[in-house]
Design a protein around this motif. Structure first.
Motif, PDB file in Angstrom:
ATOM      1  N   THR A 225       1.827   2.809  12.941  1.00  0.00           N
ATOM      2  CA  THR A 225       1.491   2.545  11.537  1.00  0.00           C
ATOM      3  C   THR A 225       0.082   3.035  11.207  1.00  0.00           C
ATOM      4  O   THR A 225      -0.182   3.483  10.106  1.00  0.00           O
ATOM      5  N   MET A 226      -0.831   2.969  12.197  1.00  0.00           N
ATOM      6  CA  MET A 226      -2.195   3.451  11.959  1.00  0.00           C
ATOM      7  C   MET A 226      -2.189   4.951  11.687  1.00  0.00           C
ATOM      8  O   MET A 226      -2.823   5.424  10.737  1.00  0.00           O
ATOM      9  N   TYR A 227      -1.451   5.715  12.506  1.00  0.00           N
ATOM     10  CA  TYR A 227      -1.385   7.152  12.276  1.00  0.00           C
ATOM     11  C   TYR A 227      -0.651   7.475  10.985  1.00  0.00           C
ATOM     12  O   TYR A 227      -0.827   8.549  10.419  1.00  0.00           O
ATOM     13  N   GLY A 228       0.173   6.545  10.511  1.00  0.00           N
ATOM     14  CA  GLY A 228       0.834   6.734   9.224  1.00  0.00           C
ATOM     15  C   GLY A 228      -0.036   6.336   8.041  1.00  0.00           C
ATOM     16  O   GLY A 228       0.388   6.451   6.897  1.00  0.00           O
ATOM     17  N   GLY A 229      -1.260   5.849   8.308  1.00  0.00           N
ATOM     18  CA  GLY A 229      -2.173   5.465   7.241  1.00  0.00           C
ATOM     19  C   GLY A 229      -1.894   4.101   6.640  1.00  0.00           C
ATOM     20  O   GLY A 229      -2.437   3.766   5.584  1.00  0.00           O
ATOM     21  N   ASP A 230      -1.072   3.285   7.300  1.00  0.00           N
ATOM     22  CA  ASP A 230      -0.720   1.955   6.787  1.00  0.00           C
ATOM     23  C   ASP A 230      -1.688   0.935   7.379  1.00  0.00           C
ATOM     24  O   ASP A 230      -1.429   0.345   8.430  1.00  0.00           O
ATOM     25  N   ALA A 231      -2.800   0.710   6.701  1.00  0.00           N
ATOM     26  CA  ALA A 231      -3.835  -0.191   7.219  1.00  0.00           C
ATOM     27  C   ALA A 231      -3.347  -1.632   7.296  1.00  0.00           C
ATOM     28  O   ALA A 231      -3.559  -2.325   8.295  1.00  0.00           O
ATOM     29  N   ALA A 232      -2.685  -2.105   6.235  1.00  0.00           N
ATOM     30  CA  ALA A 232      -2.227  -3.496   6.205  1.00  0.00           C
ATOM     31  C   ALA A 232      -1.206  -3.760   7.310  1.00  0.00           C
ATOM     32  O   ALA A 232      -1.249  -4.793   7.990  1.00  0.00           O
ATOM     33  N   GLY A 233      -0.273  -2.823   7.498  1.00  0.00           N
ATOM     34  CA  GLY A 233       0.718  -2.980   8.550  1.00  0.00           C
ATOM     35  C   GLY A 233       0.092  -2.971   9.930  1.00  0.00           C
ATOM     36  O   GLY A 233       0.494  -3.725  10.827  1.00  0.00           O
ATOM     37  N   ALA A 255      -6.970  -6.390  19.406  1.00  0.00           N
ATOM     38  CA  ALA A 255      -8.157  -6.535  18.560  1.00  0.00           C
ATOM     39  C   ALA A 255      -8.753  -5.174  18.223  1.00  0.00           C
ATOM     40  O   ALA A 255      -9.235  -4.931  17.100  1.00  0.00           O
ATOM     41  N   GLN A 256      -8.712  -4.280  19.192  1.00  0.00           N
ATOM     42  CA  GLN A 256      -9.197  -2.917  18.983  1.00  0.00           C
ATOM     43  C   GLN A 256      -8.370  -2.207  17.918  1.00  0.00           C
ATOM     44  O   GLN A 256      -8.909  -1.537  17.030  1.00  0.00           O
ATOM     45  N   ARG A 257      -7.047  -2.383  17.989  1.00  0.00           N
ATOM     46  CA  ARG A 257      -6.179  -1.759  16.983  1.00  0.00           C
ATOM     47  C   ARG A 257      -6.402  -2.390  15.617  1.00  0.00           C
ATOM     48  O   ARG A 257      -6.383  -1.697  14.589  1.00  0.00           O
ATOM     49  N   GLU A 258      -6.623  -3.705  15.574  1.00  0.00           N
ATOM     50  CA  GLU A 258      -6.913  -4.356  14.299  1.00  0.00           C
ATOM     51  C   GLU A 258      -8.170  -3.763  13.674  1.00  0.00           C
ATOM     52  O   GLU A 258      -8.225  -3.521  12.461  1.00  0.00           O
ATOM     53  N   ALA A 259      -9.187  -3.529  14.497  1.00  0.00           N
ATOM     54  CA  ALA A 259     -10.430  -2.931  14.000  1.00  0.00           C
ATOM     55  C   ALA A 259     -10.163  -1.573  13.369  1.00  0.00           C
ATOM     56  O   ALA A 259     -10.713  -1.256  12.296  1.00  0.00           O
ATOM     57  N   GLN A 260      -9.305  -0.776  13.991  1.00  0.00           N
ATOM     58  CA  GLN A 260      -8.990   0.541  13.434  1.00  0.00           C
ATOM     59  C   GLN A 260      -8.266   0.418  12.100  1.00  0.00           C
ATOM     60  O   GLN A 260      -8.471   1.239  11.201  1.00  0.00           O
ATOM     61  N   GLY A 261      -7.427  -0.611  11.967  1.00  0.00           N
ATOM     62  CA  GLY A 261      -6.766  -0.843  10.691  1.00  0.00           C
ATOM     63  C   GLY A 261      -7.765  -1.203   9.603  1.00  0.00           C
ATOM     64  O   GLY A 261      -7.689  -0.700   8.475  1.00  0.00           O
ATOM     65  N   HIS A 262      -8.724  -2.090   9.927  1.00  0.00           N
ATOM     66  CA  HIS A 262      -9.754  -2.455   8.949  1.00  0.00           C
ATOM     67  C   HIS A 262     -10.595  -1.240   8.560  1.00  0.00           C
ATOM     68  O   HIS A 262     -10.990  -1.080   7.399  1.00  0.00           O
ATOM     69  N   ALA A 263     -10.875  -0.374   9.537  1.00  0.00           N
ATOM     70  CA  ALA A 263     -11.708   0.803   9.249  1.00  0.00           C
ATOM     71  C   ALA A 263     -11.033   1.744   8.267  1.00  0.00           C
ATOM     72  O   ALA A 263     -11.710   2.403   7.470  1.00  0.00           O
ATOM     73  N   LEU A 264      -9.707   1.810   8.296  1.00  0.00           N
ATOM     74  CA  LEU A 264      -8.990   2.711   7.401  1.00  0.00           C
ATOM     75  C   LEU A 264      -9.260   2.409   5.934  1.00  0.00           C
ATOM     76  O   LEU A 264      -9.211   3.305   5.089  1.00  0.00           O
ATOM     77  N   VAL A 265      -9.532   1.128   5.623  1.00  0.00           N
ATOM     78  CA  VAL A 265      -9.777   0.758   4.222  1.00  0.00           C
ATOM     79  C   VAL A 265     -11.243   0.385   3.993  1.00  0.00           C
ATOM     80  O   VAL A 265     -11.581  -0.222   2.975  1.00  0.00           O
TER      81      VAL A 265
END
Length: 415
Positions: A225-233, A255-265
């Motif tokens: 989902t991160m590579y798809g640009g879906d930060a919330a997912g 937690a590391q993946r969550e951080a990357q999701g937050h960074a997207l937005v």
């Protein structure tokens, strides 16, 4: 169009409030003044990269990013025939054995070794797994996938025959083969196949007495989902894999993946908080001394530090990102070509965004030569971002010289 019309005036308002002229702003961002002027007037749309940088520089807390509709996703979602739907003859018989008696053996992630001295076949399969994982760093995923599928089937078949091997260790090792098969499927561009294999890995692990790999499957899904640009997912999936009863390594990677999701937005506060949590959990993990294969990356010595560099770029802080990525990149083993390509292009992207165009081209030029040997759908997403970033510097000779090699890597593959 509505996003463009809202973004431009808001950008101009924040710039004026900060007391910056357009010239000063363009110099600070390493962007053409004329381009920024057109963006502010709504005549040109802003890229996600520009929005991130404006957000970070003006302290907009992600507000500008939310006004920009992301362009096409670079998730590498091409269909791949390497799915799990047709694998494992007798799979139901294997999984039907259940977990009751197997849990009594105490075999779980971070615990006892996967192999047994009573089963001479299992150490051999374990050696093959380590070799295939290493080979995955220098070989095209589509070359490895058939072999990985065969080995997974064979191990699960052995587990179905209790006379051949101890069932639980065989199932656990089969789950690791299936999980790695999922990663190679994603690298080959098959997100659906990747999810399917990851699900199979979780089932095999549960049948073998490991209740934890299913949670790591959430981390793998969050990567897609991160590579798809879906930060919330990405954030939602990663949070589900951080319950307190899980091993520190899985929670740290989540937690590391969550951080990357937050960074997207552009959510810097939550991003840095998640990175701190990841760093603490991964530092406390003792699985590195366990006999079974390490879960997640085995070539990055400090995953939290490398992810910090990754996140800093997405937060619009390319100079800080370049410093971290430069330092961590030097610690990667020379043979890990796939990992070096992944973080090397991120490093090049950070330097390009910082205005160090010639240095970025030098880094990318060295990496583009190895890409035919280790093609990667996920790495290509950053190669595309780099190509867009460098397109702003067409007058640079280094950029012009690099463009043919970039085009060759990004050209559609023909079987």
């Amino acid at each position: 169009m509505s996003a463009t019309l809202h973004f431009g005036p808001e950008l101009r308002r924040l710039r004026v409030e900060a007391g910056l002229t357009l010239t000063e702003f363009s110099v600070a961002l390493n962007y053409d003044k004329g381009h920024l002027s057109k963006v502010e007037r709504g005549e040109r749309s802003a890229s996600p990269e520009l929005a991130r940088r404006c957000d970070a520089f003006l302290g907009a807390d992600g507000e500008l990013q939310r006004l920009v509709t992301r362009p096409e996703t670079d998730s590498g979602t091409a269909e791949s025939p390497a799915g799990p739907s047709r694998w494992l003859v007798g799979r139901r018989a294997v999984l039907a054995a259940g977990t009751g008696a197997l849990i009594d053996l105490g075999l779980k992630l971070g615990g006892q070794a996967l192999s047994s001295t009573d089963d001479p076949l299992l150490p051999s399969f374990r050696m093959q797994f380590d070799q295939l994982r290493k080979l995955g760093q220098s070989t095209a995923p589509k070359v490895l996938l058939p072999l990985l599928e065969t080995q997974t089937r064979m191990l699960a078949g052995l587990a179905a025959d209790a006379r051949s091997v101890s069932r639980a260790p065989a199932l656990l090792l089969a789950s690791r083969f299936a999980e790695f098969t999922g990663w190679m499927a994603q690298e080959a561009g098959g997100s659906d196949a990747a999810l399917g294999w990851t699900g199979e890995a979780a089932e095999l692990a549960r049948a073998g007495g490991d209740p934890y790999l299913g949670s790591y499957a959430l981390v793998r899904r969050a990567l897609i989902t991160m590579y798809g640009g879906d930060a919330a997912g990405t954030v939602a999936l990663a949070r589900r894999a951080q319950s307190s009863e899980l091993p520190p390594r899985i929670r740290g990677l989540a937690a590391q993946r969550e951080a990357q999701g937050h960074a997207l937005v552009g959510n810097e506060v939550d991003c840095l908080r998640s990175l701190d949590r990841a760093r603490e959990l991964l530092a406390s993990d003792d699985a590195r001394n366990a006999a079974e294969p390490v879960i997640g990356t085995s070539h990055v010595s400090d995953p939290a530090a490398m992810s910090t560099g990754w996140c800093l770029h997405d937060l619009g802080r390319p100079k800080a990102a370049a410093e971290v990525l430069d330092r961590e990149y030097r610690r990667l083993p020379p043979h890990a070509l796939r990992t070096r390509a992944r973080y090397g292009f991120r490093r090049s992207l950070a330097h390009a965004a910082s205005g160090e165009v010639e240095h970025a081209c030098t880094i990318a030029g060295d990496l583009l030569g190895v890409m035919p040997a280790v093609p990667s759908a996920t790495v290509n997403s950053d190669v595309r971002r780099l190509a867009r970033e460098l397109s702003r510097f067409r007058s640079s000779r280094a950029v012009r010289d690099l463009q043919p090699a970039l085009a060759r890597v990004l050209a559609p593959a023909h079987d």
